[in-house]
Enzyme design. Structure first.
Site: not given
Ligand code: DGL
Length: 271
Positions: A10-11, A73, A152, A184, A186
């Site tokens: 993931d990011s 992600c 976050e 997403c 989050h």
């Molecule tokens: N992990 C990213 C997503 O699912 C969200 C967080 C980011 O923007 O890096 O799109």
């Protein structure tokens, strides 16, 4: 390959919601998680940049010998939906198609909403993934850029979140959706706030649960599940940022299993 870990990318922290589901649905599997926290968030970045960063991280996980890759992600999945499977020899599971299949299973009216980062929204990856759906299915995509910031910061309830949810979800309510994809990583942490605004009549589809179910299916089909006779698995976590800063927030997303945290190096020095 059976004893090798599952690579989850993931990011940053959000993919830990997918990792949580993987630990719950596949409790005998070992996980090697990598969060590109040094370059997160991906959501506001151009899609070509997201693709380049994601490939660097996935290459690193493959070098560690993972038996499957999970692109946890949404923004990264959207950026490389077409080509990640051609690049690697191990199975690649992303978050978009499993969520679309789940939404198709739960919608009665065919009116489906998708909420996501700006990168995912602009990529039209969810819209494209619905291309094979019957003509009565209509998809309504809505970017919600502030949601990642809220999560976050640990803000998942209260007036600020509810006001933002009301604003973002209003067009989807006007469209009379009966299913909403949380597009997403989050957003599962905002489930209560989203349900509060939308009411019980809208089914929330978490890509985390749908993706873990897809991973279960792929490993079972390939007869590549780790043996239940082996000792309990050890999970490892890699961050491109500061490992000490990673641990507290990572525990909030995933739980106490976040113990072994190390540093991963990607990109050019200083990046
Ligand atoms: N992990 C990213 C997503 O699912 C969200 C967080 C980011 O923007 O890096 O799109």
């Amino acid at each position: 390959m059976t004893d090798n870990p599952i690579g989850i990318f993931d990011s940053g922290f959000g993919g830990l919601t997918v990792a949580r589901e993987v630990l719950d649905q596949l409790p005998h599997e070992a996980v090697l998680y990598m969060g590109d926290t040094a370059r997160a968030p991906y959501g506001p970045r151009p899609i070509a940049e997201v693709r380049q960063y994601a490939l660097e991280c996935l290459d690193r996980l493959v070098e560690h010998g993972v038996k499957a890759l999970v692109i946890a992600c949404n923004s990264a999945s959207a950026a490389m939906l077409a080509d990640a499977r051609e690049r690697y020899d191990v199975p690649v599971i992303e978050v978009i198609r499993p969520a679309v299949r789940r939404a198709m299973a739960v919608t009665h009216t065919g009116r489906v909403g998708v909420i996501s980062t700006v990168a995912t929204h602009q990529s039209r990856a969810y819209i494209d993934a619905f291309a094979a759906a019957p003509p009565y299915v209509q998809v309504f995509s809505q970017p919600c850029p502030r949601f990642v910031e809220f999560v976050e910061a640990g803000i998942t309830s209260g007036p600020e979140v509810i006001a933002a949810a009301r604003e973002y979800l209003a067009p989807l309510q006007d469209a009379d959706i009966d299913a909403l994809i949380l597009g997403c990583t989050h957003y599962p942490l905002l489930t209560q706030a989203l349900s509060y605004v939308l009411g019980d009549q809208v089914n929330l589809v978490s890509s985390a649960a749908a993706t873990a179910a897809e991973l279960f299916r792929v490993l079972t089909d390939a007869d590549d599940l780790r043996s239940m006779d082996l000792p309990a698995p050890t999970h490892q976590f890699l961050t491109t940022g500061d490992p000490h800063g990673f641990t507290p927030l990572a525990r909030r997303f995933l739980g106490p299993e976040v113990e072994h945290v190390g540093r991963a190096y990607v990109g050019r020095p200083g990046e």
